[in-house]
Design an enzyme around this catalytic site. Sequence first.
Site, PDB file in Angstrom:
ATOM      1  N   TYR A 120     -40.183   7.149 -27.137  1.00 24.84           N
ATOM      2  CA  TYR A 120     -39.401   6.145 -27.089  1.00 24.84           C
ATOM      3  C   TYR A 120     -38.326   6.047 -28.288  1.00 24.84           C
ATOM      4  O   TYR A 120     -38.641   6.751 -29.402  1.00 24.84           O
ATOM      5  CB  TYR A 120     -40.218   4.907 -27.419  1.00 24.84           C
ATOM      6  CG  TYR A 120     -39.407   3.543 -27.521  1.00 24.84           C
ATOM      7  CD1 TYR A 120     -39.051   2.732 -26.476  1.00 24.84           C
ATOM      8  CD2 TYR A 120     -39.006   3.214 -28.875  1.00 24.84           C
ATOM      9  CE1 TYR A 120     -38.262   1.515 -26.837  1.00 24.84           C
ATOM     10  CE2 TYR A 120     -38.061   2.074 -29.094  1.00 24.84           C
ATOM     11  CZ  TYR A 120     -38.109   1.263 -28.117  1.00 24.84           C
ATOM     12  OH  TYR A 120     -37.272   0.225 -28.235  1.00 24.84           O
ATOM     13  N   GLU A 176     -31.092   1.440 -26.690  1.00 21.34           N
ATOM     14  CA  GLU A 176     -32.751   1.810 -26.385  1.00 21.34           C
ATOM     15  C   GLU A 176     -32.681   2.736 -25.386  1.00 21.34           C
ATOM     16  O   GLU A 176     -32.089   2.807 -24.415  1.00 21.34           O
ATOM     17  CB  GLU A 176     -33.234   0.340 -25.918  1.00 21.34           C
ATOM     18  CG  GLU A 176     -34.751   0.646 -26.037  1.00 21.34           C
ATOM     19  CD  GLU A 176     -35.519  -0.577 -25.624  1.00 21.34           C
ATOM     20  OE1 GLU A 176     -35.091  -1.043 -24.466  1.00 21.34           O
ATOM     21  OE2 GLU A 176     -36.361  -1.165 -26.421  1.00 21.34           O
TER      22      GLU A 176
END
Length: 499
Positions: free
Chosen positions: A220, A308
Amino acid sequence: MASPVAAQAGKLLRHLALRPRLLAARSQTPIFLPVCMKIFPFTGPLCIILLPCVLRSLKLPTYCVHLRTNYRTSSLTSLCLFLWSLFLEVTSCLKAVQLTPRRWLNLQEYQSKKLMSDNGVKVQRFFVADTANEALEAAKKLNAKEIVLKAQILAGGRGKGVFSSGLKGGVHLTKDPKVVGQLAKQMIGYNLATKQTPKEGVKVNKVMVAEALDISRETYLAILMDRASNGPVLVGSPQGGVDIEEVAATNPELIFKEQIDIIEGIKDSQAQRMAENLGFLGPLKNQAADQIKKLYNLFLKIDATQVEVNPFGETPEGQVVCFDAKINFDDNAEFRQKDIFAMDDKSENEPIENEAARYDLKYIGLDGNIACFVNGAGLAMATCDIIFLNGGKPANFLDLGGGVKESQVYQAFKLLTADPKVEAILVNIFGGIVNCAIIANGITKACRELELKVPLVVRLEGTNVHEAQNILNNSGLPITSAVDLEDAAKKAVASVTKK
Ligand code: GDP
Ligand code: MN
């Protein structure tokens, strides 16, 4: 205590994009610009007027520190120049205050990925399709070993989502282009419900058809504006792909952060350290660090408030690839990001949200029966929470933002009461920038003209609150005032339960 609203309404979070932000730090760095008046020995009066204007047109701050030491320029000239600069600066600051943002631009994945690939960030080859047939053609054209078909909506968690057509999963892998066509048929035109959408889901208008790559590891990575450090921060975890919120809750030690100095930019050592923390080994570490730097540079270039990438993945062939992308933008930067803002896709908004946006208001519909009229996203969340805690349910909320006009208050009431579910209205305004008297005048006007039928509870606090209270008290209208937020929520909840 966990916020009941946050727990209940993913929709709220999706719209509010409650990310910490650094207010235009990029353009407002206070540089004290030395202006040597010696350069302009004969043009005193002219430069008093022109110099600050020139500086402003170059987007430089106009505070001037005068290094006037000797001959020619009088101290009066110098003082005038300083005062004029100061005047320009103050007026521009006031203008900035009026321009509080309403909504942060969100792009679809395919739009974000286009920006990324244009800036050297590694994404898969892809096409976008509006129809099942186009999706089939795209799949053939891709000529890939395996294809991934992804529904395009402005919400995450698509992988685990469900369509109103019955199809499970907003992300599908297949080797057969024909299957892409069949799946796309069950996606386009149907609603996709995920953890981040309202219960009924969001209509899918487009799908992305991309070359699938094998993923050997999912990490991530995000770049955000962080209020705590007053600047951008890299956030990463070696446990990507799954819900990052869950990782943060159960394994906080697996979340890594790097604060970035916005002036200095991202350092090699920071990118390398993040790559290492994400678990990229050997030659992959340099590749990941390079991608991280490119993502950061993109973040700056496009005035993003959030980039993101989940998963930020690794392939068995040794490639670091951004498999997903979510970018939010700073609405204050619209003037210099025209191409990006032109991509704004309002088709997912409810009509009433678009109507509200026309008046610079932000409307969010919810399930309950108490309409909330607030200023600021934070106060909106708090208001909804307190209503919940007192046993009520918000029907919607309308965020007024800063710089308010009386006419907006009227429009706001019109929108709030248009919803037939609404049985009471709670006004909770904290007048910092907002002048409470303007709100009070707007409220009384709206009550009269709209012949308001539902109970109205008002809590005003801050600038000009006494005058505001007088306006409300002397209006002769059945308005219940409240002393604080708790009191307001109790009274609003009581007014609907009484009936
Ligand atoms: P989200 O569920 O909305 O976050 O959508 P994502 O784009 O992140 O896709 C969900 C999941 O599908 C990812 O976490 C991956 O595990 C998987 N996925 C997406 N693209 C690919 C791909 O090209 N190859 C493989 N093997 N898996 C993929
Ligand atoms: Mn994802």
